[in-house]
Design an enzyme around this catalytic site. Structure first.
Site, PDB file in Angstrom:
ATOM      1  N   GLU A 353      -2.857  -7.758 -17.503  1.00 51.63           N
ATOM      2  CA  GLU A 353      -1.556  -8.510 -17.232  1.00 51.63           C
ATOM      3  C   GLU A 353      -1.634  -9.822 -17.381  1.00 51.63           C
ATOM      4  OE1 GLU A 353      -0.367  -6.872 -13.287  1.00 51.63           O
ATOM      5  OE2 GLU A 353      -0.052  -9.150 -12.879  1.00 51.63           O
ATOM      6  N   HIS A 438      -4.239  -2.336  -6.019  1.00 46.36           N
ATOM      7  CA  HIS A 438      -3.598  -0.983  -6.411  1.00 46.36           C
ATOM      8  C   HIS A 438      -4.601  -0.063  -6.059  1.00 46.36           C
ATOM      9  CE1 HIS A 438      -2.295  -3.097 -10.559  1.00 46.36           C
ATOM     10  NE2 HIS A 438      -1.347  -3.371  -9.433  1.00 46.36           N
ATOM     11  N   ASN A 476      -0.258  -0.700 -14.182  1.00 51.33           N
ATOM     12  CA  ASN A 476       0.042  -0.814 -12.590  1.00 51.33           C
ATOM     13  C   ASN A 476       0.819   0.431 -12.264  1.00 51.33           C
ATOM     14  OD1 ASN A 476       0.678  -3.171 -14.564  1.00 51.33           O
ATOM     15  ND2 ASN A 476       0.618  -4.264 -12.904  1.00 51.33           N
TER      16      ASN A 476
HETATM   17  P1  FDA Z   1       2.781   1.758   0.055  1.00 49.73           P
HETATM   18  O1  FDA Z   1       1.692   0.912   0.298  1.00 49.73           O
HETATM   19  O2  FDA Z   1       4.083   1.214  -0.834  1.00 49.73           O
HETATM   20  O3  FDA Z   1       3.766   2.078   1.356  1.00 49.73           O
HETATM   21  C1  FDA Z   1       3.029   2.538   2.504  1.00 49.73           C
HETATM   22  C2  FDA Z   1       3.884   2.116   3.865  1.00 49.73           C
HETATM   23  O4  FDA Z   1       3.360   2.876   4.916  1.00 49.73           O
HETATM   24  C3  FDA Z   1       3.664   0.771   4.114  1.00 49.73           C
HETATM   25  O5  FDA Z   1       4.952   0.146   4.426  1.00 49.73           O
HETATM   26  C4  FDA Z   1       2.864   0.713   5.540  1.00 49.73           C
HETATM   27  O6  FDA Z   1       3.117  -0.344   6.426  1.00 49.73           O
HETATM   28  C5  FDA Z   1       3.233   1.854   6.089  1.00 49.73           C
HETATM   29  N1  FDA Z   1       2.167   2.552   6.853  1.00 49.73           N
HETATM   30  C6  FDA Z   1       1.206   2.645   6.805  1.00 49.73           C
HETATM   31  N2  FDA Z   1       0.446   3.324   7.682  1.00 49.73           N
HETATM   32  C7  FDA Z   1       1.433   3.600   8.765  1.00 49.73           C
HETATM   33  C8  FDA Z   1       1.336   4.299   9.856  1.00 49.73           C
HETATM   34  N3  FDA Z   1       0.011   4.992  10.191  1.00 49.73           N
HETATM   35  N4  FDA Z   1       2.431   4.467  10.246  1.00 49.73           N
HETATM   36  C9  FDA Z   1       3.612   4.011  10.005  1.00 49.73           C
HETATM   37  N5  FDA Z   1       3.659   3.260   8.910  1.00 49.73           N
HETATM   38  C10 FDA Z   1       2.468   3.046   7.915  1.00 49.73           C
HETATM   39  N6  FDA Z   1       2.343  -2.037  -8.824  1.00 49.73           N
HETATM   40  C11 FDA Z   1       2.905  -1.966  -9.786  1.00 49.73           C
HETATM   41  O7  FDA Z   1       3.139  -0.889 -10.331  1.00 49.73           O
HETATM   42  N7  FDA Z   1       3.434  -3.224 -10.451  1.00 49.73           N
HETATM   43  C12 FDA Z   1       3.118  -4.364  -9.952  1.00 49.73           C
HETATM   44  O8  FDA Z   1       3.644  -5.506 -10.415  1.00 49.73           O
HETATM   45  C13 FDA Z   1       2.308  -4.491  -8.713  1.00 49.73           C
HETATM   46  N8  FDA Z   1       1.880  -5.529  -8.301  1.00 49.73           N
HETATM   47  C14 FDA Z   1       1.401  -5.790  -6.786  1.00 49.73           C
HETATM   48  C15 FDA Z   1       1.206  -6.890  -6.117  1.00 49.73           C
HETATM   49  C16 FDA Z   1       0.702  -6.825  -4.983  1.00 49.73           C
HETATM   50  C17 FDA Z   1       0.308  -8.286  -4.306  1.00 49.73           C
HETATM   51  C18 FDA Z   1       0.331  -5.815  -4.224  1.00 49.73           C
HETATM   52  C19 FDA Z   1      -0.249  -5.788  -2.777  1.00 49.73           C
HETATM   53  C20 FDA Z   1       0.556  -4.536  -4.716  1.00 49.73           C
HETATM   54  C21 FDA Z   1       1.003  -4.408  -6.209  1.00 49.73           C
HETATM   55  N9  FDA Z   1       1.396  -3.464  -6.752  1.00 49.73           N
HETATM   56  C22 FDA Z   1       1.812  -3.396  -7.900  1.00 49.73           C
HETATM   57  C23 FDA Z   1       0.896  -2.114  -6.066  1.00 49.73           C
HETATM   58  C24 FDA Z   1       2.166  -1.252  -5.557  1.00 49.73           C
HETATM   59  O9  FDA Z   1       2.811  -2.083  -4.886  1.00 49.73           O
HETATM   60  C25 FDA Z   1       1.454  -0.057  -4.770  1.00 49.73           C
HETATM   61  O10 FDA Z   1       0.953   0.771  -5.639  1.00 49.73           O
HETATM   62  C26 FDA Z   1       2.406   0.757  -4.349  1.00 49.73           C
HETATM   63  O11 FDA Z   1       3.364  -0.093  -3.302  1.00 49.73           O
HETATM   64  C27 FDA Z   1       2.069   1.957  -3.278  1.00 49.73           C
HETATM   65  O12 FDA Z   1       3.016   2.885  -3.149  1.00 49.73           O
HETATM   66  P2  FDA Z   1       2.808   3.818  -1.857  1.00 49.73           P
HETATM   67  O13 FDA Z   1       4.365   4.732  -1.790  1.00 49.73           O
HETATM   68  O14 FDA Z   1       1.724   4.654  -2.229  1.00 49.73           O
HETATM   69  O15 FDA Z   1       2.664   3.086  -0.615  1.00 49.73           O
END
Ligand code: FDA
Length: 497
Positions: A353, A438, A476
Site C-alpha cells: 500500500e 494485521h 488488508n
Molecule cells: P478487532 O481487533 O477489530 O476487535 C476486537 C475487539 O475486542 C477490540 O475492540 C478489543 O478491545 C476487544 N477485546 C479484546 N479482548 C477482549 C476481552 N477479553 N474482553 C472484552 N473485549 C476484548 N485492515 C484493513 O483491512 N484495512 C486497513 O486500512 C487497516 N489499517 C490498519 C491500521 C492500523 C493502525 C491497525 C492497528 C489495523 C489496521 N487494519 C486494517 C487491521 C484491521 O483493523 C483488523 O484486521 C481488524 O480490526 C480485526 O478485526 P477483528 O474483528 O478480528 O478484531
C-alpha cells in the site's frame, strides 16, 4: 449487571463481533457485547474525541507510560514521548518477537485503521481459506460485507488532481515506470467529506492527518455502520471498559462468563459473572487466541483441541520508505486514508500500500506498508510461570517478508536512481520489521473450529473474528473478516438457533 443471563454474549466489538451482534439481533436474539476499551463518544478537554497523529496524548495508547509510534523517528529524530497511563485507543501489544498494533474501544480496529477495504482477488482466496466455498463468498458475502461497511471506490477524477493524493500519484508513476500493476483501493472514508476538507468547507480529519489514534470526522467506523444498525434493533447492549476473563460451561447448559470492569487507568473497578446460552469470541486474533489458550490450559475449557493457538501470522507486514528526487515531491498535505497499492503478489509475493506521511511538511519520501506471502506461522501458548500467553514469533522471520517487498522497491529504486530512507525507524534501519497491523489466526477455521466457526468440543461457543483466518489474506484484512463473519453467522442462525 452481575448475575444476569443473556441469550448471546459477544466478546469484543470489532468487525466479527459487530456482524454477529447485528445479525443475531435481526433474528430476534438479545445480545450483550462486552468491550474492554472505551466507548469513544465523549470529547476531551480540546473538544475532540480523538487525538491527532502528530500530537499523541493520553488518549492515544492503551495503558502505556510512553508512546510507541510505528514510525519511531521523524527526519532521524526519535519522537516517542511520555504519556499518562490510560485506556487509550491504540494498543501496541508486545510479544517476544513482534509488536502487534490493535484498536481498543467500541468499534475495535475500525477506530484506528486506514479504512482500506480490499476484497482479495478471487483466484487467491482458495489459498487463504480452502474449506470455504469461494463462489458463495464472491456472490453473496463479500458484497454483503462491502455494503454493510459502506465501502466505496476512489472518485477518480477528483483524485487525479487532489493535492492530498499527490503522494499516491507519485507512487503510481514509480510503480508503472517499473512495470508493476498499480491498483486503486476502495475505502470506508466518506469521499465527499474528504473533498469538502480539501475545499476548506468542513473541519479537517483525513486531511489533518487523523488516523491511528482515531478520526474525528469522515470515516465510516463500525459505530456508524454495523453497530449503529445493531443498536437500532433495540436488542443490543454494549458494556465498554469490561473485559472477559473466563468462560466456563455451566451445569444445566450454557456458559458462565467472568468479567472485569476496568477503570481508565487499567485497575479493576468490579468483577462480575453473567450467564449466556451462547458465547461468540470476537476479541480479535490476539484477544480471542489468548483467552482460548488460557482457558484450555487452566482447565476452564479443557476440551478445546490442539489447534487452538496455532496458525497465527502477521499478514507479512513490513514497512519501508524511499527517498525521492526533488522533482518528485509528495506534498505537504497528505490524506491519511491510503487509496492505492502496488500488486506484485503473483511474481514477488508482495502487495504494497502506498502510505501517507501526514506530517504537514514536504519530506520527499514515499512510505509503503507491504503485505507479503510469508509462510511463517507462530503459536500462542500458556506460560504458567508468568500467568500470561506467549507467542512463538521469531523476529528473524521478517527477513522473508523483506525479501518479497524488495522485489518491488529494489526495482523501483534502480529504475528511478533512488535509495531507501533510513530516518524513520531508528538508527539507520531501512525496514520496520518489528510490527504488524494485521494479526490473523490462532483459532483457524475448520481446524480449531468447524467450517463455520463453532469451537470443537463445546456446543454454543463460536469464534467469529480474524483468528479464523490462517495468518494471511494477501491484502488488508477487514473486508475478509467481515465477509467470513457474515457467512458464518448466517449458517449459525439458520441451523443452531
Ligand atoms: P478487532 O481487533 O477489530 O476487535 C476486537 C475487539 O475486542 C477490540 O475492540 C478489543 O478491545 C476487544 N477485546 C479484546 N479482548 C477482549 C476481552 N477479553 N474482553 C472484552 N473485549 C476484548 N485492515 C484493513 O483491512 N484495512 C486497513 O486500512 C487497516 N489499517 C490498519 C491500521 C492500523 C493502525 C491497525 C492497528 C489495523 C489496521 N487494519 C486494517 C487491521 C484491521 O483493523 C483488523 O484486521 C481488524 O480490526 C480485526 O478485526 P477483528 O474483528 O478480528 O478484531
Amino acid at each position: 449487571a452481575s448475575g444476569s443471563h443473556v441469550p448471546a454474549l459477544v466478546i469484543g466489538t470489532g468487525y466479527g463481533g459487530s456482524v454477529a451482534a447485528l445479525r443475531l439481533a435481526q433474528a430476534g436474539v438479545d445480545v450483550h457485547m462486552v468491550e474492554m476499551g472505551m466507548s469513544w463518544d465523549t470529547p476531551g478537554s480540546d473538544g475532540k474525541i480523538f487525538a491527532n497523529t502528530k500530537s499523541p496524548d493520553d488518549r492515544s495508547f492503551w495503558l502505556r507510560t510512553r508512546t510507541k509510534q510505528p514510525l519511531s523517528n521523524f527526519l532521524g529524530f526519535p519522537i516517542d514521548k511520555n504519556v499518562n497511563k490510560y485506556t487509550g485507543i491504540l494498543d501496541a501489544e508486545e510479544f517476544g518477537g513482534i509488536t502487534v498494533y490493535q484498536g481498543r474501544g467500541v468499534g475495535g480496529g475500525s477506530l484506528v485503521n486506514g479504512g482500506m477495504a480490499v476484497t482479495p482477488q478471487r483466484d487467491r482466496f482458495s489459498g487463504i481459506l480452502p474449506s470455504v466455498d469461494a463462489a458463495e463468498m464472491y456472490s453473496t458475502y463479500y458484497p454483503r460485507a462491502n455494503a454493510g461497511l459502506g465501502v466505496t471506490d476512489v472518485p477518480l477524477a477528483w483524485w487525479e488532481s487532489a493535492a492530498c493524493y499527490k503522494y499516491a500519484r507519485v507512487g503510481r508513476k514509480h510503480a508503472e515506470r517499473s512495470g508493476f500493476p498499480h491498483v486503486f483501493v476502495p475505502n470506508v472514508y466518506d469521499w465527499d467529506y474528504m473533498a469538502q476538507e480539501a475545499a476548506g468547507s468542513v473541519t479537517k480529519s483525513a486531511l489533518a492527518g487523523e488516523v491511528i489514534f482515531g478520526n474525528n470526522h469522515g470515516k465510516k467506523t463500525l459505530p456508524k455502520t454495523y453497530l449503529a444498525q445493531a443498536k437500532a434493533t433495540g436488542r443490543v447492549a454494549i458494556s465498554p471498559l469490561h473485559e472477559v476473563t473466563s468462560v466456563t460451561p455451566r451445569s444445566g447448559g450454557g456458559y458462565t462468563v467472568a468479567i472485569r470492569q476496568l477503570s481508565t487507568t487499567g485497575g479493576t473497578v468490579a468483577t462480575k459473572t453473567v450467564t449466556a446460552d451462547r458465547v461468540f469470541f470476537a476479541a480479535g486474533s490476539v484477544g480471542t487466541s489468548k483467552l482460548l489458550v488460557k482457558l484450555r490450559a487452566t482447565g476452564a475449557l479443557p476440551n478445546l483441541n490442539g489447534e487452538v493457538g496455532k496458525g497465527w501470522g502477521d499478514n507479512g507486514n513490513v514497512m519501508c520508505g524511499r527517498a525521492n528526487h526533488m522533482w518528485d515531491a509528495t506534498g505537504t498535505i497528505q490524506s491519511s486514508m491510503p487509496s492505492t497499492g502496488i500488486d506484485n503478489w503473483g511474481a514477488g509475493g508482495a502487495f504494497a500500500e502506498v502510505a501517507p506521511i501526514p506530517t504537514g511538511i514536504e519530506t520527499y519520501a514515499s512510505l509503503y506498508l507491504s503485505i507479503t506471502n510469508t509462510p511463517r506461522r507462530a503459536e500462542f501458548s500458556w506460560n504458567a510461570a508468568t500467568g500470561g500467553v506467549d507467542l512463538s514469533w521469531q523476529a528473524a522471520w521478517k527477513q522473508d517478508s523483506i525479501t518479497m517487498a524488495k522485489t518491488i522497491f529494489d526495482k523501483i529504486n534502480k529504475k528511478e536512481g533512488t535509495i531507501y530512507r533510513t530516518d524513520f525507524f531508528g538508527g539507520t534501519k531501512v525496514w520496520n520489521d518489528q510490527l504488524t497491523y494485521h494479526p490473523l489466526g490462532g483459532a483457524v477455521l475448520n481446524k480449531a473450529t468447524d467450517n463455520y466457526g463453532r469451537l470443537r468440543g463445546y456446543a454454543g461457543l463460536y469464534v467469529i473474528d480474524g483468528s479464523l483466518i490462517p495468518g494471511n489474506t494477501s491484502v488488508n484484512p477487514f473486508v475478509t473478516i467481515t465477509a467470513l463473519a457474515e457467512r458464518n453467522i448466517e449458517k449459525i442462525i439458520t441451523t443452531d438457533l
